[in-house]
Design a protein around this motif. Sequence first.
Motif, short mmCIF file in Angstrom:
data_model
loop_
_atom_site.label_atom_id
_atom_site.label_comp_id
_atom_site.label_asym_id
_atom_site.label_seq_id
_atom_site.Cartn_x
_atom_site.Cartn_y
_atom_site.Cartn_z
N ALA A 21 0.87 -1.08 0.13
CA ALA A 21 -0.08 -0.09 -0.07
C ALA A 21 0.71 1.24 -0.18
O ALA A 21 0.32 2.39 -0.39
CB ALA A 21 -0.78 0.10 1.20
N LEU A 22 2.07 1.11 0.53
CA LEU A 22 3.00 2.48 0.49
C LEU A 22 3.91 2.22 -0.70
O LEU A 22 4.60 3.40 -0.73
CB LEU A 22 3.74 2.11 2.00
CG LEU A 22 3.04 2.54 3.10
CD1 LEU A 22 4.01 2.07 4.39
CD2 LEU A 22 2.43 3.87 3.16
N SER A 23 3.91 1.37 -1.69
CA SER A 23 4.80 1.17 -2.71
C SER A 23 4.80 2.22 -3.58
O SER A 23 3.56 2.88 -3.85
CB SER A 23 4.59 0.12 -3.32
OG SER A 23 5.43 -0.08 -4.33
N ASP A 24 5.64 2.50 -4.40
CA ASP A 24 5.45 3.44 -5.44
C ASP A 24 5.11 3.05 -6.72
O ASP A 24 4.69 3.52 -7.61
CB ASP A 24 6.79 4.33 -5.77
CG ASP A 24 7.48 5.15 -4.64
OD1 ASP A 24 6.69 5.71 -4.05
OD2 ASP A 24 8.61 5.37 -4.42
N ASP A 25 5.06 1.84 -6.63
CA ASP A 25 4.64 0.87 -7.87
C ASP A 25 3.24 0.69 -7.91
O ASP A 25 2.35 0.22 -7.03
CB ASP A 25 5.10 -0.52 -7.73
CG ASP A 25 4.82 -1.43 -8.95
OD1 ASP A 25 3.48 -2.02 -8.78
OD2 ASP A 25 5.77 -1.93 -9.67
N ALA A 78 2.35 8.63 7.09
CA ALA A 78 2.69 9.13 8.41
C ALA A 78 3.06 7.95 9.48
O ALA A 78 3.38 8.15 10.58
CB ALA A 78 1.53 10.04 8.99
N TYR A 79 2.49 6.69 9.07
CA TYR A 79 2.78 5.52 10.06
C TYR A 79 4.11 5.22 10.44
O TYR A 79 4.91 5.00 9.33
CB TYR A 79 1.96 4.40 9.38
CG TYR A 79 2.08 3.07 10.29
CD1 TYR A 79 1.84 3.01 11.75
CD2 TYR A 79 2.82 2.20 9.67
CE1 TYR A 79 1.85 2.06 12.35
CE2 TYR A 79 3.11 0.93 10.52
CZ TYR A 79 2.67 0.85 11.72
OH TYR A 79 3.07 -0.06 12.46
N ASP A 80 4.31 5.25 11.60
CA ASP A 80 5.84 4.93 12.07
C ASP A 80 5.85 3.43 12.80
O ASP A 80 5.39 3.69 14.02
CB ASP A 80 6.19 5.88 12.73
CG ASP A 80 7.93 5.62 12.96
OD1 ASP A 80 8.32 4.71 12.93
OD2 ASP A 80 8.36 6.41 13.96
N PHE A 86 0.04 -0.86 13.79
CA PHE A 86 -0.78 -0.33 12.44
C PHE A 86 -2.07 -0.19 12.92
O PHE A 86 -2.68 0.81 12.64
CB PHE A 86 -0.56 -1.03 10.92
CG PHE A 86 -1.43 -0.32 10.07
CD1 PHE A 86 -1.15 0.64 9.37
CD2 PHE A 86 -2.61 -1.13 9.64
CE1 PHE A 86 -1.61 1.57 8.56
CE2 PHE A 86 -3.17 -0.27 8.51
CZ PHE A 86 -2.89 0.73 8.06
N ARG A 87 -2.83 -1.20 13.47
CA ARG A 87 -4.11 -1.29 13.77
C ARG A 87 -4.36 -0.10 15.01
O ARG A 87 -5.49 0.33 14.80
CB ARG A 87 -4.51 -2.74 14.46
CG ARG A 87 -3.87 -3.33 15.27
CD ARG A 87 -4.16 -4.70 15.51
NE ARG A 87 -3.27 -5.30 16.64
CZ ARG A 87 -3.09 -6.66 16.68
NH1 ARG A 87 -3.90 -7.45 15.94
NH2 ARG A 87 -2.53 -6.91 17.57
N THR A 88 -3.48 0.02 15.69
CA THR A 88 -3.71 1.31 16.86
C THR A 88 -3.52 2.53 15.87
O THR A 88 -4.43 3.51 16.23
CB THR A 88 -2.49 1.00 17.71
OG1 THR A 88 -2.66 -0.12 18.53
CG2 THR A 88 -2.92 2.18 18.78
N TYR A 89 -2.73 2.49 15.04
CA TYR A 89 -2.51 3.84 14.46
C TYR A 89 -3.90 4.17 13.70
O TYR A 89 -4.26 5.36 13.43
CB TYR A 89 -1.40 3.83 13.39
CG TYR A 89 -1.47 4.93 12.24
CD1 TYR A 89 -0.83 6.16 12.86
CD2 TYR A 89 -1.64 4.90 11.06
CE1 TYR A 89 -0.61 7.20 12.00
CE2 TYR A 89 -1.74 5.92 10.32
CZ TYR A 89 -1.09 6.96 10.52
OH TYR A 89 -0.94 8.06 9.78
N LEU A 90 -4.49 3.24 12.81
CA LEU A 90 -5.57 2.99 12.15
C LEU A 90 -6.82 3.58 12.99
O LEU A 90 -7.82 4.36 12.37
CB LEU A 90 -6.01 1.79 11.32
CG LEU A 90 -6.92 1.83 10.19
CD1 LEU A 90 -6.31 2.48 9.15
CD2 LEU A 90 -7.54 0.38 10.00
N ARG A 91 -7.01 3.16 14.13
CA ARG A 91 -8.14 3.16 15.13
C ARG A 91 -7.94 4.74 15.30
O ARG A 91 -9.17 5.42 15.54
CB ARG A 91 -8.16 2.41 16.21
CG ARG A 91 -8.78 1.26 16.13
CD ARG A 91 -9.07 0.47 17.31
NE ARG A 91 -7.91 0.40 18.21
CZ ARG A 91 -7.53 -0.86 18.20
NH1 ARG A 91 -8.04 -1.93 17.56
NH2 ARG A 91 -6.29 -1.31 19.00
#
Length: 120
Positions: A21-25, A78-80, A86-91
């Motif tokens: 999902a973060l890829s440039d491709d 912005a996710y680090d 990730f699931r915490t960041y998403l929430r």
Amino acid sequence: MGGGDEGGRFPATRPSALLGALSDDLELRRVGWERLARAYHPPVYTYLRVRWRKQPDDASDLAQAFFERLLERPVLDAYDPARGRFRTYLRLTLDRFVQDRRREHIAQKRASSSPSRSRR
């Protein structure tokens, strides 16, 4: 939050989906987004119903708008991973999204229901 069958739990994130999902491709990005959306849409919907007490149609609309926002803005960039899952960041991102939408709605109601302020 509920059991796994009704989509209530946020799943563990597959690193390959997140990297895709973060890829440039563009093709890898599309596939990664598809995987993330498929995995996270049910728990996002359930979270909106339970945590934010949204009706089914409202929760569905908000979930759709949230995923659209994720696609349009560099929210995932912005996710680090060093700062948490990730699931915490998403929430947290979802909570901010709902709060922003609520503020926008209140501001629109005020603007449409108050007399013109230019007359004061």
